[in-house]
Design an enzyme around this catalytic site. Sequence first.
Site, PDB file in Angstrom:
ATOM      1  CG  ASN A 146      -1.828   1.185   1.295  1.00 28.58           C
ATOM      2  OD1 ASN A 146      -2.018   1.881   0.307  1.00 28.58           O
ATOM      3  ND2 ASN A 146      -2.393   1.432   2.457  1.00 28.58           N
TER       4      ASN A 146
ATOM      5  CE  LYS B 124      -0.797   4.270   4.559  1.00 21.90           C
ATOM      6  NZ  LYS B 124      -0.478   4.615   5.960  1.00 21.90           N
TER       7      LYS B 124
ATOM      8  CG  HIS C 264      -6.406   3.771   5.721  1.00 24.20           C
ATOM      9  ND1 HIS C 264      -5.668   4.790   6.289  1.00 24.20           N
ATOM     10  CD2 HIS C 264      -5.581   2.694   5.673  1.00 24.20           C
ATOM     11  CE1 HIS C 264      -4.458   4.368   6.551  1.00 24.20           C
ATOM     12  NE2 HIS C 264      -4.366   3.093   6.187  1.00 24.20           N
TER      13      HIS C 264
ATOM     14  CD  GLU D  50      -3.049  -0.427  10.001  1.00 23.24           C
ATOM     15  OE1 GLU D  50      -2.008  -0.969   9.597  1.00 23.24           O
ATOM     16  OE2 GLU D  50      -3.731   0.319   9.286  1.00 23.24           O
TER      17      GLU D  50
ATOM     18  CB  ILE E 109      -1.145   3.750  11.284  1.00 25.84           C
ATOM     19  CG1 ILE E 109      -2.402   2.856  11.330  1.00 25.84           C
ATOM     20  CG2 ILE E 109      -0.781   4.035   9.825  1.00 25.84           C
ATOM     21  CD1 ILE E 109      -3.639   3.514  10.768  1.00 25.84           C
TER      22      ILE E 109
ATOM     23  N   GLY F  18       2.108  -1.442  12.053  1.00 21.36           N
ATOM     24  CA  GLY F  18       3.534  -1.365  12.363  1.00 21.36           C
ATOM     25  C   GLY F  18       4.426  -2.325  11.612  1.00 21.36           C
TER      26      GLY F  18
ATOM     27  CB  SER G  24       6.730   3.852   5.685  1.00 19.77           C
ATOM     28  OG  SER G  24       6.394   3.246   6.914  1.00 19.77           O
TER      29      SER G  24
END
Length: 231
Positions: A13, A15, A97, A145, A150, A182, A204
Amino acid sequence: MSNKIKYPFFVFNPKSYLYGEELLKLAKHADELALKYPECSILVTVPFADIMAVKNATQNIIVTAQHMDGIVPGRGIGHVLPESIYHAGARAVFLNHAERPMTVAALAQAIKRAKDLGIETIVCADSIAEAKSVAIMGADVILCEPTELIGTGQTSDSSYIEQTNQAIKEIDETILVMQAAGISTADDVYRTIELGADGTGCTSGITNADSPAGMLTDMVDALMKAYRERG
């Protein structure tokens, strides 16, 4: 290929970190991994403007929209029409989300519209109570989540993972459970699947890696290793 999300599954993902050619490059790499591991599903969520390009460049991943609204063709400027993302090539969608929260009514309508079109729904829930509510609405996948985790690199503890898995499966055992808070390393992926999640994903941890393609490979390899060892 089937657009039904299979267990185990992995969601990349990106983003708004990636777009255009850089996104296409990683999407193609994910497509190669999906071909290598046909028993799993690999999903790539992409910005709306990139959906068609990614769909046209891949064959094995499930191209996933980052959001949609539960509207029908007609009025609604600036909203995301389900038919539009389907036409562009999306066959799954993220809903609710933390960065794009929805009211209960809007979420219920969006899930209904997705079902009308055959779009798989991945619905986010940040508590066990919310996960139960989403299960009753009929989501295909529930992403459990806790919002506060996050992007922190801190994963959910084992009791949270086990409790949410159990609560959802008691309502509908066909719903797939995703745990992804995480996730930043391949070890995190392995542990999450080992604890009973049907799938996981990362943002990330991949986009900020020295080699995003290498990290994506390591994570998918870890997913499959945990799945096979779990039996």
